[in-house]
Enzyme design. Structure first.
Site, PDB file in Angstrom:
ATOM      1  N   ARG A  20       0.812  -1.213   0.000  1.00 42.12           N
ATOM      2  CA  ARG A  20       0.000   0.000   0.000  1.00 42.12           C
ATOM      3  C   ARG A  20       0.849   1.268   0.000  1.00 42.12           C
ATOM      4  NH1 ARG A  20      -3.493  -0.769   4.360  1.00 42.12           N
ATOM      5  NH2 ARG A  20      -2.011   0.291   5.680  1.00 42.12           N
ATOM      6  N   TYR A  66     -12.728  22.976  -9.367  1.00 41.97           N
ATOM      7  CA  TYR A  66     -13.286  21.720  -9.903  1.00 41.97           C
ATOM      8  C   TYR A  66     -14.476  21.272  -9.033  1.00 41.97           C
ATOM      9  CZ  TYR A  66     -13.036  16.725 -11.262  1.00 41.97           C
ATOM     10  OH  TYR A  66     -13.304  15.459 -11.703  1.00 41.97           O
ATOM     11  N   ASP A  78      -4.386  23.162  -7.263  1.00 42.61           N
ATOM     12  CA  ASP A  78      -4.712  22.186  -8.301  1.00 42.61           C
ATOM     13  C   ASP A  78      -4.119  22.709  -9.611  1.00 42.61           C
ATOM     14  OD1 ASP A  78      -5.893  20.658 -10.334  1.00 42.61           O
ATOM     15  OD2 ASP A  78      -7.763  20.386  -9.214  1.00 42.61           O
ATOM     16  N   LYS A 132      -5.155  13.081 -16.458  1.00 42.58           N
ATOM     17  CA  LYS A 132      -5.304  13.955 -17.616  1.00 42.58           C
ATOM     18  C   LYS A 132      -4.054  13.862 -18.500  1.00 42.58           C
ATOM     19  CE  LYS A 132      -9.204  14.875 -15.718  1.00 42.58           C
ATOM     20  NZ  LYS A 132      -9.480  15.938 -14.758  1.00 42.58           N
TER      21      LYS A 132
HETATM   22  C1  LIG Z   1     -10.227  15.773 -13.549  1.00 40.87           C
HETATM   23  C2  LIG Z   1      -9.813  16.784 -12.563  1.00 40.87           C
HETATM   24  C3  LIG Z   1      -9.595  16.439 -11.239  1.00 40.87           C
HETATM   25  C4  LIG Z   1      -9.894  15.058 -10.699  1.00 40.87           C
HETATM   26  O1  LIG Z   1      -9.062  14.103 -11.190  1.00 40.87           O
HETATM   27  P1  LIG Z   1      -9.492  12.541 -11.234  1.00 40.87           P
HETATM   28  O2  LIG Z   1      -8.203  11.897 -11.569  1.00 40.87           O
HETATM   29  O3  LIG Z   1     -10.550  12.431 -12.268  1.00 40.87           O
HETATM   30  O4  LIG Z   1      -9.983  12.203  -9.861  1.00 40.87           O
HETATM   31  C5  LIG Z   1      -9.154  17.420 -10.381  1.00 40.87           C
HETATM   32  N1  LIG Z   1      -8.948  18.677 -10.802  1.00 40.87           N
HETATM   33  C6  LIG Z   1      -9.148  19.046 -12.076  1.00 40.87           C
HETATM   34  C7  LIG Z   1      -8.888  20.450 -12.460  1.00 40.87           C
HETATM   35  C8  LIG Z   1      -9.599  18.117 -12.992  1.00 40.87           C
HETATM   36  O5  LIG Z   1      -9.839  18.505 -14.243  1.00 40.87           O
END
Ligand SMILES: *Cc1c(COP(=O)(O)O)cnc(C)c1O
Length: 398
Positions: free
Chosen positions: A55, A108, A180, A205
């Site tokens: 983990r 988000y 973020d 992404k």
């Molecule tokens: C998609 C996204 C997330 C979340 O990511 P996941 O891997 O889908 O949990 C967080 N912040 C932004 C800006 C995003 O576009």
């Protein structure tokens, strides 16, 4: 080393693995210790080269974490199962009952939901702030404020934040900052170099880049690392070994892919700006965008994600436009090699800065296809939209 060199070299040690270029995938839960001494000496979780239990990571995980840390200019990085896991674990690391969080209004959606539901249940309050607040954030800090959360450009609406102004205020007030950075990735913006304590991105992404994995990445300063790592461990987060491998493979081409996403994104945004159906394009790299000056000052590039606004449009007209796309897929997430086009609605998720618009907002992810084919498809979409709205034949605008 420069960013393009780091994405190809960081987190690799072929000599440690028979000369094989990429680190191997370790599938592991139990790690065996040959002696009592070795067992007792094993408590160095997530120390490079030291494993403890599946983990808390294997050499595959650590290779990805090392690469991300180098790219972010961070002390260390942590890989977890999704971007949302990264965000929530990072926030949990700094708050307890009675504390207060300052959250950017253009955040988000699921991050906002976490604040309004989970944090609220545990007695942590959230104030949403205008993404363009800059140093004015000082007026919103309370004695119990522990976290200022940033996301720039904002999700769906792409407002650019004055990150250095906000982190300067936060440092003076002793408040942690979490950002973020999924949109820019550390290739085009390095949060820690702008005073942020914890940089997170959804590796799902652009790092993954092929729409086939879920991944969250957290990079921190030395001061923030221990508590963030503890939070990740306490919450039981883990990134799957095959996904770590794929994320690392994606990372190697991240810088070149982003260049093309950027180029095509700007080409589409400029074309859309000239179309009669479009009332506004939200893309910080366009000189007319309100966030352009800040973006130019702080970012070294733009990814392929932006949005555009249509004038008043019926649902029937919108469906006629979107239902017949071949190159633009309709679906959540983004950052893969393929283009996407998605109707989005910021209205239910804005409180500090209410969102008003006469028509739908469409989010574009510019993929790696030829931009001429993408423009031709958008043009056909506008033709179907006009026909469904009974507007008569459309004049082409180059
Ligand atoms: C998609 C996204 C997330 C979340 O990511 P996941 O891997 O889908 O949990 C967080 N912040 C932004 C800006 C995003 O576009």
């Amino acid at each position: 080393m420069k960013t393009d060199t780091l994405v190809t070299t960081a987190g690799r040690d072929p000599e440690a693995n028979f000369g094989v270029v990429n680190p191997p995938v370790y599938h592991a839960s139990t790690i065996l210790f040959p002696t009592l001494d070795a067992l007792e000496a094993s408590q160095h979780r997530r120390e490079p080269g030291k494993v403890y239990y599946g983990r808390s990571g294997t050499p595959t995980t650590f290779a990805l974490e090392d690469a991300v840390a180098a790219l972010e200019g961070a002390h260390r990085a942590l890989a977890v199962g999704s971007g949302v896991a990264a965000i929530t674990a990072a926030i949990f690391a700094f708050v307890r009952a009675g504390d207060h969080v300052l959250m950017v209004d253009s955040v988000y959606g699921p991050t906002r939901r976490f604040c309004d539901t989970v944090l609220a249940r545990f007695g942590v309050t959230t104030t949403y702030y205008d993404p363009t607040i800059g140093a004015g954030i000082a007026n919103l800090i309370q004695p119990t404020t522990r976290v200022i959360f940033l996301e720039s450009p904002g999700s769906l609406t792409f407002e650019v934040q004055d990150v250095p102004a906000i982190t300067a205020v936060a440092k003076q007030a002793g408040v942690a900052t979490i950002m973020d950075n999924t949109w820019a990735t550390p290739v085009y913006f390095k949060p820690l170099a702008h005073g942020v304590d914890v940089s997170i991105q959804s590796g799902t992404k652009y790092v993954g880049g092929h729409s086939d994995l879920m991944m969250g990445l957290i990079a921190t300063t030395e001061a923030a690392y221990a508590r963030v790592r503890q939070s990740v461990n306490d919450l039981g987060h883990h990134a799957a070994p095959d996904d770590c491998y794929l994320a690392l493979r994606g990372l190697r081409t991240l810088a070149v892919r982003l260049q093309r996403h950027q180029q095509t994104g700007i080409t589409l945004a400029e074309w859309l700006q000239r179309q009669p159906e479009v009332t506004r394009v939200h893309h910080p790299a366009l000189p007319a965008d309100p966030g352009h000056a800040l973006w130019r000052r702080d970012f070294s590039g733009a990814c392929g994600l932006f949005a555009f606004q249509l004038g008043a449009t019926s649902r029937r007209g919108l469906a006629a436009m979107l239902d017949h796309m071949k190159l633009f897929g309709m679906g959540y997430s983004w950052g893969g090699y393929e283009s996407l086009l998605l109707p989005v609605d910021p209205r239910p998720i804005r409180t500090a800065t209410p969102w008003h618009a006469a028509g739908p907002l469409l989010r574009v992810h510019a993929g790696l296809e030829d931009p001429a084919d993408l423009i031709a498809e958008l043009e056909r979409g506008f033709e179907r939209l006009n026909e469904a709205e009974g507007r008569g034949p459309r004049t082409k605008v180059a």
